[in-house]
Design an enzyme around this catalytic site. Sequence first.
Site, short mmCIF file in Angstrom:
data_model
loop_
_atom_site.label_atom_id
_atom_site.label_comp_id
_atom_site.label_asym_id
_atom_site.label_seq_id
_atom_site.Cartn_x
_atom_site.Cartn_y
_atom_site.Cartn_z
CD1 TRP A 46 -0.12 -1.54 3.11
CD2 TRP A 46 0.70 0.53 3.28
NE1 TRP A 46 0.69 -1.51 4.23
CE2 TRP A 46 1.21 -0.25 4.35
CE3 TRP A 46 1.06 1.88 3.19
CZ2 TRP A 46 2.07 0.28 5.31
CZ3 TRP A 46 1.93 2.40 4.13
CH2 TRP A 46 2.42 1.61 5.18
CG ASN A 47 5.09 1.23 0.60
OD1 ASN A 47 4.67 0.39 -0.19
ND2 ASN A 47 6.39 1.37 0.85
CB SER A 60 -6.86 -5.80 2.10
OG SER A 60 -6.20 -5.43 3.30
CD GLU A 67 11.42 -3.33 -2.40
OE1 GLU A 67 11.74 -3.32 -1.19
OE2 GLU A 67 10.57 -2.58 -2.89
CB CYS A 107 11.34 -0.75 1.46
SG CYS A 107 11.17 -0.32 -0.28
#
Length: 453
Positions: free
Chosen positions: A129-130, A156, A227, A261
Site C-alpha cells: 500500500w505504501n 487490501s 523486495e 523500504c
Amino acid sequence: MKSINPFTGELIEEFSTLSQEKLEQKLSGASVAFSGWKDVGFATKSELMSKAGAILKENREKYAKIITLEMGKVLKESLAEVDKCALVCEYYAENAESFLKDEQVDLPDGKKAKIIHQPLGIILAVMPWNFPFWQVFRFAAPTLMTGNVGVLKHASNVPQCSLAIEEVFTEAGFPEGVFQSLLIDSDTTTELIADERIKAVTLTGSEKAGGSVASVAGKHIKKSLLELGGSDPFIVLKDADLKKAAETAVKARMINFGQSCIAAKRFIIEEEVYDKFLTLFVENFKNLKQGDPMDENSDFACMARPDLAEDLYQQVENSLNAGATLIYGGDKPENGSARFSPTILADIPTSSPAYKEELFGPVATLFKVKNEDDAIALANDTEFGLGASIWSEDMEKASALAGKIESGAVFINAMVASNPHLPFGGVKKSGYGRELGRYGILEFVNSKTVYLG
C-alpha cells in the site's frame, strides 16, 4: 475489502472479494490473452505502453487523489508518484526491444550460438500500500513489454488504486486479460500461486509476507522476486557538507511519512560532527508542517492505518524502556487514529527494537561513531540490505566505502531512490532479484540458448 480515508477515518467504499467463479474467469482470460500477446510486435506494445504513460499524465490529479484518499500521503507526493509511473512506462516503451534483442555468441571452436529472451506466461504481482501506483507500474511496464501478462493482488486497504491501475491499461488499449486486478484475500493468493497457470510471482512487502510467498512458490518450483524491508543507513562523515546532508536526511526519513523500504532509517554520524549535525537535523524536523493531505502546504499527514501507528509507537516505547534517549517527538497516537508524531531517538541499545527492527514510519535513529570503519561496521550490523547513503566531500573515499556496504544500492551525497534506469533490489533479508533497468526486464523471461551447429 474496505477503502478507508486514514486521515479522517471515513469509510469511502466497500468492495466484495472475487468469487471462485469470477477468479477462474479472470485466470482463463489471462491464459487466452497470453496466447496472443506473446506474439505481438514491439512496435505495438511500445505504442500501447506509451499511451498508458500519457493517460497517467492526463489524469494525474485524479489518480493522485485516489492514492491520497486511500493511504494518506500528502497530495504533492501522490502527484510525484503518478508522474514517476508515467516515466517508467515511457522508459520501457523506448528500451524494451533493445533490452530483449537476441544476443549473438561466438564460441572458441568457431561455432555460433545465440540467446533469445521469451515470455513465461501469467506473472502474479503481490503489492503493498505504501506506493500503491509506483510499485505496480515498475512491475507491470517491463513485464508486459516482454510479452507476459500480469495479474495483481494489491494490498487490501487500497482497492480503488488497484482498480484504477487496471483502468489505465484498459483505456490505453491493451487487449482484454493482459493486465487484471484481483480483489482477493491472502488465503486465495496462496492458492493462486499454486495454480499451474501462474508461472512466477513478485512481491514487494514485509519480510513475513515475502517468506510466505517464497515458500509457496518454491514448493511449486516457480520463480519468485522479493523486495522486502530495509533499515537503510545514512552515513555522514566528518568531511561532509553538513547543511546539505541534514536537509536531505530529513527528506530521506520523512518521504511518504517514513513508510518506505528505502527511507533512510539509521543515521550514522562521525563523532567530530555529530552535535552539529544533530542540531541541523532537529531544526529541519521541526520545520515540517502536519496537515490535511489534500493541502498543498502540508509536509505530512498520517500513516496509512491506525494499527500501523500503534505498532510503531510500541517499538518506540520498547526502545525507550530499553535505554534509548528521546530527542524529539514520541507522543502517543490517539486511539483509532493514524496520525503520528515524527520522532528522533539516540543512544540506541543493541537490544532494542530501534536497533534490530525496521521502523516503518517517521522515526529516526541516530548513532555516533568514532571513524569511518566503525560507520561501515554499524551500517552492516543488520539483517537488511536494501540501500545506503554516504556523505563525504572525498568522492574517491566514499566510492571505496560504498563497496564495503552490504546493500543493493549505495548513493553518495544523495538520498536513495528508485530510478527506471537503474537496477533496484536488495540482499540479505531485504530480498532477492532486481527490478528496473535491463536487469529488471530479464527477471521474468526464459533466456534460452540456441546453438547453431
